[in-house]
Motif scaffolding. Structure first.
Motif, PDB file in Angstrom:
ATOM      1  N   GLY A 107      33.677  -3.889 -20.571  1.00  0.00           N
ATOM      2  CA  GLY A 107      33.630  -2.439 -20.675  1.00  0.00           C
ATOM      3  C   GLY A 107      32.355  -1.802 -20.172  1.00  0.00           C
ATOM      4  N   VAL A 108      31.413  -2.606 -19.681  1.00  0.00           N
ATOM      5  CA  VAL A 108      30.131  -2.089 -19.192  1.00  0.00           C
ATOM      6  C   VAL A 108      30.013  -2.347 -17.697  1.00  0.00           C
ATOM      7  CG1 VAL A 108      27.625  -2.236 -19.391  1.00  0.00           C
ATOM      8  CG2 VAL A 108      29.057  -2.490 -21.431  1.00  0.00           C
ATOM      9  N   LYS A 109      29.636  -1.307 -16.936  1.00  0.00           N
ATOM     10  CA  LYS A 109      29.507  -1.461 -15.486  1.00  0.00           C
ATOM     11  C   LYS A 109      28.246  -2.245 -15.140  1.00  0.00           C
ATOM     12  CE  LYS A 109      31.932   2.780 -14.152  1.00  0.00           C
ATOM     13  NZ  LYS A 109      31.795   4.113 -13.485  1.00  0.00           N
ATOM     14  N   ARG A 110      28.418  -3.221 -14.244  1.00  0.00           N
ATOM     15  CA  ARG A 110      27.288  -3.978 -13.734  1.00  0.00           C
ATOM     16  C   ARG A 110      27.116  -3.695 -12.237  1.00  0.00           C
ATOM     17  NH1 ARG A 110      27.838 -10.067 -16.454  1.00  0.00           N
ATOM     18  NH2 ARG A 110      27.311  -9.410 -18.601  1.00  0.00           N
ATOM     19  N   ARG A 111      25.874  -3.564 -11.792  1.00  0.00           N
ATOM     20  CA  ARG A 111      25.581  -3.294 -10.385  1.00  0.00           C
ATOM     21  C   ARG A 111      25.505  -4.611  -9.626  1.00  0.00           C
ATOM     22  NH1 ARG A 111      26.571   0.687  -7.267  1.00  0.00           N
ATOM     23  NH2 ARG A 111      25.925   2.024  -9.005  1.00  0.00           N
ATOM     24  N   THR A 112      26.326  -4.758  -8.595  1.00  0.00           N
ATOM     25  CA  THR A 112      26.390  -5.998  -7.828  1.00  0.00           C
ATOM     26  C   THR A 112      25.653  -5.862  -6.493  1.00  0.00           C
ATOM     27  OG1 THR A 112      28.479  -5.424  -6.739  1.00  0.00           O
ATOM     28  CG2 THR A 112      28.615  -6.540  -8.871  1.00  0.00           C
ATOM     29  N   PHE A 113      25.033  -6.959  -6.075  1.00  0.00           N
ATOM     30  CA  PHE A 113      24.356  -7.063  -4.779  1.00  0.00           C
ATOM     31  C   PHE A 113      24.916  -8.299  -4.073  1.00  0.00           C
ATOM     32  CE2 PHE A 113      21.598  -4.395  -7.230  1.00  0.00           C
ATOM     33  CZ  PHE A 113      20.953  -3.556  -6.325  1.00  0.00           C
ATOM     34  N   PRO A 114      26.030  -8.148  -3.347  1.00  0.00           N
ATOM     35  CA  PRO A 114      26.688  -9.302  -2.733  1.00  0.00           C
ATOM     36  C   PRO A 114      25.848 -10.026  -1.688  1.00  0.00           C
ATOM     37  CG  PRO A 114      28.133  -7.384  -2.778  1.00  0.00           C
ATOM     38  CD  PRO A 114      26.773  -6.907  -3.143  1.00  0.00           C
ATOM     39  N   VAL A 115      24.908  -9.316  -1.068  1.00  0.00           N
ATOM     40  CA  VAL A 115      24.021  -9.930  -0.070  1.00  0.00           C
ATOM     41  C   VAL A 115      22.587  -9.631  -0.507  1.00  0.00           C
ATOM     42  CG1 VAL A 115      23.554 -10.182   2.406  1.00  0.00           C
ATOM     43  CG2 VAL A 115      25.813  -9.411   1.650  1.00  0.00           C
ATOM     44  N   PRO A 116      22.094 -10.297  -1.539  1.00  0.00           N
ATOM     45  CA  PRO A 116      20.808  -9.938  -2.132  1.00  0.00           C
ATOM     46  C   PRO A 116      19.620 -10.099  -1.193  1.00  0.00           C
ATOM     47  CG  PRO A 116      21.611 -11.998  -3.046  1.00  0.00           C
ATOM     48  CD  PRO A 116      22.740 -11.414  -2.266  1.00  0.00           C
ATOM     49  N   GLY A 117      19.766 -10.912  -0.140  1.00  0.00           N
ATOM     50  CA  GLY A 117      18.691 -11.097   0.814  1.00  0.00           C
ATOM     51  C   GLY A 117      18.596  -9.996   1.850  1.00  0.00           C
ATOM     52  N   PHE A 118      19.555  -9.059   1.837  1.00  0.00           N
ATOM     53  CA  PHE A 118      19.533  -7.978   2.826  1.00  0.00           C
ATOM     54  C   PHE A 118      18.255  -7.157   2.683  1.00  0.00           C
ATOM     55  CE2 PHE A 118      20.230  -3.494   3.853  1.00  0.00           C
ATOM     56  CZ  PHE A 118      20.551  -3.602   5.200  1.00  0.00           C
ATOM     57  N   ASP A 119      17.663  -6.810   3.831  1.00  0.00           N
ATOM     58  CA  ASP A 119      16.453  -6.007   3.839  1.00  0.00           C
ATOM     59  C   ASP A 119      16.748  -4.673   4.509  1.00  0.00           C
ATOM     60  OD1 ASP A 119      13.576  -5.809   3.352  1.00  0.00           O
ATOM     61  OD2 ASP A 119      13.385  -5.770   5.526  1.00  0.00           O
ATOM     62  N   PRO A 120      16.464  -3.543   3.844  1.00  0.00           N
ATOM     63  CA  PRO A 120      16.697  -2.240   4.469  1.00  0.00           C
ATOM     64  C   PRO A 120      15.997  -2.151   5.823  1.00  0.00           C
ATOM     65  CG  PRO A 120      16.198  -1.966   2.148  1.00  0.00           C
ATOM     66  CD  PRO A 120      15.940  -3.404   2.475  1.00  0.00           C
ATOM     67  N   ALA A 121      16.605  -1.410   6.743  1.00  0.00           N
ATOM     68  CA  ALA A 121      16.075  -1.330   8.095  1.00  0.00           C
ATOM     69  C   ALA A 121      16.192   0.075   8.659  1.00  0.00           C
ATOM     70  CB  ALA A 121      16.821  -2.311   9.006  1.00  0.00           C
ATOM     71  N   ILE A 122      15.240   0.410   9.515  1.00  0.00           N
ATOM     72  CA  ILE A 122      15.304   1.615  10.333  1.00  0.00           C
ATOM     73  C   ILE A 122      16.050   1.249  11.602  1.00  0.00           C
ATOM     74  CG2 ILE A 122      13.919   3.256  11.664  1.00  0.00           C
ATOM     75  CD1 ILE A 122      11.682   2.774   9.536  1.00  0.00           C
ATOM     76  N   VAL A 123      17.055   2.039  11.961  1.00  0.00           N
ATOM     77  CA  VAL A 123      17.911   1.693  13.094  1.00  0.00           C
ATOM     78  C   VAL A 123      17.977   2.862  14.072  1.00  0.00           C
ATOM     79  CG1 VAL A 123      20.216   0.923  13.798  1.00  0.00           C
ATOM     80  CG2 VAL A 123      19.291   0.197  11.581  1.00  0.00           C
ATOM     81  N   ARG A 124      17.649   2.599  15.330  1.00  0.00           N
ATOM     82  CA  ARG A 124      17.764   3.629  16.375  1.00  0.00           C
ATOM     83  C   ARG A 124      19.094   3.440  17.095  1.00  0.00           C
ATOM     84  NH1 ARG A 124      15.680   4.140  21.865  1.00  0.00           N
ATOM     85  NH2 ARG A 124      14.703   2.093  21.600  1.00  0.00           N
ATOM     86  N   ILE A 125      19.861   4.519  17.170  1.00  0.00           N
ATOM     87  CA  ILE A 125      21.196   4.451  17.758  1.00  0.00           C
ATOM     88  C   ILE A 125      21.315   5.368  18.963  1.00  0.00           C
ATOM     89  CG2 ILE A 125      22.311   3.811  15.577  1.00  0.00           C
ATOM     90  CD1 ILE A 125      23.249   6.764  15.356  1.00  0.00           C
ATOM     91  N   GLN A 126      22.299   5.068  19.801  1.00  0.00           N
ATOM     92  CA  GLN A 126      22.651   5.902  20.948  1.00  0.00           C
ATOM     93  C   GLN A 126      24.120   6.285  20.835  1.00  0.00           C
ATOM     94  OE1 GLN A 126      20.849   6.794  24.159  1.00  0.00           O
ATOM     95  NE2 GLN A 126      22.588   8.199  24.057  1.00  0.00           N
ATOM     96  N   VAL A 127      24.390   7.581  20.888  1.00  0.00           N
ATOM     97  CA  VAL A 127      25.768   8.066  20.893  1.00  0.00           C
ATOM     98  C   VAL A 127      26.157   8.335  22.335  1.00  0.00           C
ATOM     99  CG1 VAL A 127      27.346   9.868  20.119  1.00  0.00           C
ATOM    100  CG2 VAL A 127      25.499   9.086  18.609  1.00  0.00           C
ATOM    101  N   THR A 128      27.171   7.613  22.802  1.00  0.00           N
ATOM    102  CA  THR A 128      27.666   7.774  24.166  1.00  0.00           C
ATOM    103  C   THR A 128      29.182   7.867  24.119  1.00  0.00           C
ATOM    104  OG1 THR A 128      25.832   6.453  25.042  1.00  0.00           O
ATOM    105  CG2 THR A 128      27.715   6.809  26.497  1.00  0.00           C
ATOM    106  N   GLY A 129      29.725   9.015  24.491  1.00  0.00           N
ATOM    107  CA  GLY A 129      31.176   9.176  24.425  1.00  0.00           C
ATOM    108  C   GLY A 129      31.677   8.981  23.019  1.00  0.00           C
ATOM    109  N   GLU A 130      32.564   7.994  22.858  1.00  0.00           N
ATOM    110  CA  GLU A 130      33.172   7.740  21.553  1.00  0.00           C
ATOM    111  C   GLU A 130      32.602   6.508  20.871  1.00  0.00           C
ATOM    112  OE1 GLU A 130      37.309   7.534  22.509  1.00  0.00           O
ATOM    113  OE2 GLU A 130      37.539   9.711  22.606  1.00  0.00           O
ATOM    114  N   THR A 131      31.433   6.049  21.320  1.00  0.00           N
ATOM    115  CA  THR A 131      30.834   4.851  20.745  1.00  0.00           C
ATOM    116  C   THR A 131      29.423   5.121  20.249  1.00  0.00           C
ATOM    117  OG1 THR A 131      29.887   4.049  22.831  1.00  0.00           O
ATOM    118  CG2 THR A 131      32.150   3.405  22.329  1.00  0.00           C
ATOM    119  N   VAL A 132      29.037   4.346  19.247  1.00  0.00           N
ATOM    120  CA  VAL A 132      27.669   4.326  18.736  1.00  0.00           C
ATOM    121  C   VAL A 132      27.098   2.948  19.025  1.00  0.00           C
ATOM    122  CG1 VAL A 132      26.190   4.472  16.700  1.00  0.00           C
ATOM    123  CG2 VAL A 132      28.164   5.997  16.916  1.00  0.00           C
ATOM    124  N   LYS A 133      25.977   2.905  19.741  1.00  0.00           N
ATOM    125  CA  LYS A 133      25.333   1.649  20.106  1.00  0.00           C
ATOM    126  C   LYS A 133      24.005   1.540  19.356  1.00  0.00           C
ATOM    127  CE  LYS A 133      25.235   0.647  24.454  1.00  0.00           C
ATOM    128  NZ  LYS A 133      24.844   0.662  25.897  1.00  0.00           N
TER     129      LYS A 133
END
Length: 447
Positions: A107-133
């Motif tokens: 009955g109590v919600k637990r917070r899950t981290f399925p990939v605990p080794g994941f490290d937050p990242a800054i990501v630079r993207i390019q929008v071209t037409g209908e795709t994100v690169k």
């Protein structure tokens, strides 16, 4: 995104020495842009989609060995914010703390981290037409170069972290960041905001945390970077998972920060029922908060006609549009509205009675703050995104492309859902099917 690790389309990449990630290409086909709508109405001009990039190879290309098993999760969550990168169609984005969900146990919600080794990242993207690169990715690291991770910081204050099935406790990490907003300074460094502290984080151009500014009295011990208690202590009453989410860079370099939801002051019930949230102004030169403002949400049924729970209201993005003016996004998970506000000097409540947690009733408890003498920021509706065909749900990032056009990005939560059905019997993700998209919206009267 595929729910299985095997059979996923792999994305070829090259990593240059000394560069976190040189190029990551991801191509996917999106639906056609919405047809032109009648004059006087906002409309979608383009939608672009991020393709499948397996999370393990992505993460390990940045910091080798950090992710042993990505459980079939693809890169997502980059929709936490959107900031122009200086070239047409290019934006800086930032992930949040990574794949996470909730599962009830007894009955109590637990917070899950399925990939605990994941490290937050800054990501630079390019929008071209209908795709994100993906053009570049920069991992967030500690003073010694290790991953900050996205894990909870403090026992008793943050949610306890658990494994993907909510059965095994995971360790807390004082370095962990739940990053949300992003801007890039003139010197090439980045400013981020975080939900845990809540905190304002100054990061080098290579992703190393330089300083984390937190509320007075947080007492965060053990972090492998500089922690400075420079924010009002009243922010210690932030709702769990509702710390800072919006961040904007004003002319001259000052920063505007938005708390996602009303503070739980004096208690959770007051915060859940309140429509008054706080914005801050921070001076990087002075390394201090110089102003605080009260902002008032519209009633939840105005923002989202299908919702009646006031606690679903959030600020997810603030965008500087010249002078001391901001676009402020009020949203639920299904709808969003953008308002124009000005940070008037006369509306500054910093250091006054509303920052004293002993004040009763608190700012959050006031049914009509203006009637009680609170200088609430005035606002003007610019666009109701909930009425614009083609705009996805859970918009967390907004960027101004030009006077008449906004770019929006959604948070797809890495394809995660809550509950025991998030993963199959083999522990592989059962993907939600929600993709990361960048949507351009044309405004008839600009901003």
């Amino acid at each position: 995104m595929s729910p299985h690790a095997t059979g996923r389309r792999r994305v070829h990449r090259s990593v240059a020495a000394g560069v976190p990630l040189a190029v990551l290409a991801a191509l996917a086909t999106a639906g056609p842009a919405a047809a032109h709508t009648p004059s006087g109405e906002a409309y979608v001009t383009r939608t672009a989609t991020l393709g499948d990039i397996p999370l393990g190879p992505f993460s390990n290309a940045l910091l080798p060995g950090t992710v042993a098993d990505d459980r079939g999760v693809d890169l997502g969550g980059i929709g936490s914010d959107l900031y122009p990168a200086g070239r047409e169609g290019q934006f800086w984005t930032v992930t949040d703390r990574g794949p996470n969900g909730q599962i009830k146990v007894d009955g109590v919600k637990r917070r899950t981290f399925p990939v605990p080794g994941f490290d937050p990242a800054i990501v630079r993207i390019q929008v071209t037409g209908e795709t994100v690169k993906v053009l570049q990715a920069i991992p967030l690291t500690t003073r010694s170069g290790g991953p900050v991770t996205g894990l909870s910081n403090q026992e008793g204050r943050d949610e306890a972290p658990y494994s993907h099935d909510a059965t095994t406790p995971l360790p807390y990490n004082p370095n962990g960041l739940d990053t949300e907003g992003i801007v890039r300074a003139a010197d090439g460094s980045f400013w981020l905001v975080d939900e845990y502290g809540p905190s304002l984080v100054h990061v080098s151009a290579r992703g190393k945390v330089l300083t984390r500014y937190v509320p007075e009295g947080l007492n965060l011990a053990g972090a492998d970077y500089s922690v400075v208690e420079a924010l009002p202590g009243v922010l210690l009453h932030r709702k769990i998972n509702r710390g800072f989410e919006g961040l904007a860079q004003l002319p001259g370099g000052d920063l505007a920060l938005a708390v996602q939801s009303p503070l739980s002051l004096p208690d959770t019930d007051a915060g859940e029922a309140s429509r008054t949230v706080r914005l801050l102004r921070f001076s990087p030169k002075k390394k201090a908060v110089t102003a605080e403002y009260a902002y008032r949400f519209d009633p939840v049924e105005v923002v989202d006609p299908g919702e009646d729970d006031t606690s679903e209201l959030k600020i997810s993005s603030v965008v500087a549009v010249g002078g001391d003016r901001l676009l402020v996004e009020e949203r639920t998970d299904k709808a969003a509205r953008l308002h124009l506000v000005r940070l008037d000097r006369g509306a500054n409540i910093l250091g006054g009675r509303w920052d004293d947690e002993a004040t009763s009733p608190s700012l959050e408890q006031l049914d009509d703050p203006k009637a009680s003498g609170v200088p609430v920021l005035s606002k003007r509706l610019v666009v109701d995104l909930g009425t614009v065909a083609g705009v996805p749900g859970k918009i967390e990032g907004v960027a101004r492309v030009d006077h008449d056009t906004l770019a929006l990005i959604n948070d797809n939560d890495f394809g995660m859902t809550d509950g025991t059905g998030a993963f199959d019997a083999q522990g592989r993700l059962v993907d939600s099917g929600v993709e990361t998209t960048v949507t351009y919206v044309r405004l008839p009267r600009g901003v």
